[in-house]
Design a protein around this motif. Structure first.
Motif, PDB file in Angstrom:
ATOM      1  N   PHE A   1     -15.306  71.404  10.760  1.00  0.00           N
ATOM      2  CA  PHE A   1     -14.677  71.355  12.080  1.00  0.00           C
ATOM      3  C   PHE A   1     -14.826  72.711  12.780  1.00  0.00           C
ATOM      4  CE2 PHE A   1     -10.957  72.298  14.720  1.00  0.00           C
ATOM      5  CZ  PHE A   1     -11.014  71.268  15.647  1.00  0.00           C
ATOM      6  N   GLN A   2     -14.509  73.785  12.059  1.00  0.00           N
ATOM      7  CA  GLN A   2     -14.591  75.129  12.654  1.00  0.00           C
ATOM      8  C   GLN A   2     -16.030  75.466  13.028  1.00  0.00           C
ATOM      9  OE1 GLN A   2     -12.077  76.581  13.627  1.00  0.00           O
ATOM     10  NE2 GLN A   2     -10.419  75.761  12.353  1.00  0.00           N
ATOM     11  N   THR A   3     -16.966  75.032  12.187  1.00  0.00           N
ATOM     12  CA  THR A   3     -18.379  75.330  12.445  1.00  0.00           C
ATOM     13  C   THR A   3     -18.840  74.631  13.722  1.00  0.00           C
ATOM     14  OG1 THR A   3     -18.735  75.475  10.082  1.00  0.00           O
ATOM     15  CG2 THR A   3     -20.704  75.243  11.430  1.00  0.00           C
ATOM     16  N   VAL A   4     -18.501  73.340  13.830  1.00  0.00           N
ATOM     17  CA  VAL A   4     -18.920  72.592  15.021  1.00  0.00           C
ATOM     18  C   VAL A   4     -18.263  73.212  16.252  1.00  0.00           C
ATOM     19  CG1 VAL A   4     -18.908  70.336  16.189  1.00  0.00           C
ATOM     20  CG2 VAL A   4     -19.322  70.454  13.721  1.00  0.00           C
ATOM     21  N   ARG A   5     -16.981  73.589  16.108  1.00  0.00           N
ATOM     22  CA  ARG A   5     -16.253  74.175  17.239  1.00  0.00           C
ATOM     23  C   ARG A   5     -16.938  75.468  17.705  1.00  0.00           C
ATOM     24  NH1 ARG A   5     -10.188  75.817  18.319  1.00  0.00           N
ATOM     25  NH2 ARG A   5     -10.534  77.275  16.661  1.00  0.00           N
ATOM     26  N   LYS A   6     -17.344  76.278  16.728  1.00  0.00           N
ATOM     27  CA  LYS A   6     -17.997  77.557  17.053  1.00  0.00           C
ATOM     28  C   LYS A   6     -19.324  77.292  17.786  1.00  0.00           C
ATOM     29  CE  LYS A   6     -17.552  82.050  16.133  1.00  0.00           C
ATOM     30  NZ  LYS A   6     -18.408  82.903  16.443  1.00  0.00           N
ATOM     31  N   ILE A   7     -20.089  76.351  17.276  1.00  0.00           N
ATOM     32  CA  ILE A   7     -21.393  76.062  17.906  1.00  0.00           C
ATOM     33  C   ILE A   7     -21.173  75.500  19.314  1.00  0.00           C
ATOM     34  CG2 ILE A   7     -23.492  74.632  17.755  1.00  0.00           C
ATOM     35  CD1 ILE A   7     -23.213  74.873  14.671  1.00  0.00           C
ATOM     36  N   ALA A   8     -20.190  74.605  19.439  1.00  0.00           N
ATOM     37  CA  ALA A   8     -19.913  74.030  20.763  1.00  0.00           C
ATOM     38  C   ALA A   8     -19.473  75.115  21.743  1.00  0.00           C
ATOM     39  CB  ALA A   8     -18.844  72.949  20.651  1.00  0.00           C
ATOM     40  N   GLY A   9     -18.775  76.133  21.228  1.00  0.00           N
ATOM     41  CA  GLY A   9     -18.296  77.218  22.083  1.00  0.00           C
ATOM     42  C   GLY A   9     -19.377  78.214  22.465  1.00  0.00           C
TER      43      GLY A   9
END
Ligand code: KIV
Ligand code: ZN
Length: 397
Positions: A76-84
């Motif tokens: 979740f954190q990884t996807v959030r970082k990439i999306a950001g």
């Protein structure tokens, strides 16, 4: 003019495209960070995922599937970082057809939610234990739910190619009517052939208004061919991974898929093809999955020539023993003449003269004899070895 004529001729002979395809564009959806990471033994760190995502965006990938946010907190954190990161490409997250997965996806800040559910009898019965009618109901509900929180929703009928075709079309129509922007046709276990894929996609094309995407696995080595057949059948988007990594035998390879569309079919993409070799090497380094020398497009040997006849041919015109419609420069590669037991005198003379060594014909014969003798014993002869051989025969060292 020579080049475009050549493309048309190839298109004609391979019966790939109608003339209008010259103006067609297909978008590229890369799932290296999701399906690619499901390659046995492959696990990317957060920094590696960000590096790959930035690179994919830089080379013109339209959509990057960054991961499966509900699968773990780290994911979740990884996807959030990439999306950001706002890399430029759209970022997509995967979700099972359950609301909590969709919520997790939306919370991670992705631009696109990709919901999936198995539709084939075997997967329905053994994984979710639902009837076809129940699955249709879930599709309507989950696509509608996802659309209320995200502008772009893609729906995948998992195991589409082993699903009863009537039921499959019903599933896609349900997703389309519920508001999906894209429906995806996965050949989940890679059992289709191109002559099956093209008519299937054409039939779906007649029944849905939304975009059609295709996701092919490589269990029989047909992932790229099936992806191209889907495009011929009317698919708007292709799912690929760098170096074809993914579950089991992997997915359709980005370099091959893009170059077939661009060079053979005359279909354009947003990919900066001259970056393909660099992309392949980056993902090979980070995934630990080596690139085979004979891998099409990006492999070490893709533009290498060893036999005398071939080397001589490409020295006078590269199109003699290369496709011509795909040059090494187009994919960020280099043409190489290789030394081996099949090497010819033109290639050796050229390699020596490029290094300022110009033996007479008799000395050249002796140098070639030595190269063939060494490689005939199964040893590799590099350019450096060639210069050493020439030096020792010519007495310059
Ligand atoms: O292979 C597959 O069916 C998948 C789905 C999640 C699209 O990877
Ligand atoms: Zn897959």
């Amino acid at each position: 003019f020579g080049e475009s004529l050549n493309k048309r001729q190839v298109a004609f002979f391979t019966d790939n495209v109608k003339n209008s395809e010259a103006f067609r564009k297909v978008t590229v959806f890369d799932t290296t960070l999701r399906d690619g990471e499901q390659t046995p033994g492959v696990s990317f760190t957060l920094d590696q995922k960000i590096e790959i995502a930035r690179h994919l965006s830089e080379i013109g990938v339209d959509v990057i599937e960054a991961g499966f946010p509900a699968s773990s907190d780290v994911e979740f954190q990884t996807v959030r970082k990439i999306a950001g990161e706002n890399t430029g490409a759209k970022i997509c997250g995967l979700a099972r057809s359950v609301k909590s997965d969709v919520d997790r996806c939306i919370d991670s800040g992705v631009d696109m939610v990709h919901v999936f559910i198995p539709t084939s009898e075997i997967q329905r019965e053994h994984t979710i234990k639902k009837t076809h009618e129940e699955v249709l109901e879930i599709i309507r509900e989950i696509v509608d739910y996802a659309c209320s929180g995200c502008d772009q929703v893609m729906f995948s009928a998992m195991d589409a190619t082993r699903t009863n075709p009537v039921e499959l079309i019903e599933a896609y129509m349900a997703a389309d009517e519920a508001g999906a922007a894209v429906i995806n046709v996965p050949d989940t276990v890679g059992v289709f052939t191109p002559s099956m894929m093209k008519p299937l996609v054409s039939q779906i094309r007649e029944k849905v208004r939304c975009k059609i995407d295709v996701h092919c696995h490589n269990d029989f080595g047909l992932a790229v061919a099936n992806t191209i057949a889907a495009v011929e059948g009317g698919a708007d988007q292709v799912q690929v991974t760098v170096n074809g990594i993914g579950e089991r035998a992997g997915n359709a390879d980005i370099s091959q898929t893009v170059m077939i569309m661009e060079a053979i079919c005359g279909i354009s993409t947003n990919i900066r093809t001259e970056k393909l070799v660099e992309t392949s090497r980056l993902v090979s380094r980070l995934s630990g999955i080596p690139i085979l020398p004979i891998q099409p497009v990006v492999g070490e040997n893709a533009f290498s020539h060893e036999s005398g006849i071939h080397s001589h041919g490409v020295m006078s015109d590269p199109k003699t023993f290369e496709p011509g419609i795909m040059t090494p420069e187009m994919v960020g590669h280099r043409r190489r003449l290789k030394l081996g037991k099949h090497v010819g005198r033109h290639a050796v003379r050229q390699m020596l003269s490029d290094a300022g060594i110009n033996p007479d014909e008799e000395t050249l014969d002796r140098i070639i004899f030595k190269v063939k003798e060494i490689s005939g014993k199964g040893k590799k002869v590099t350019e450096y070895d060639l210069f050493e051989i020439a030096d020792s025969i010519m007495g310059t060292s």
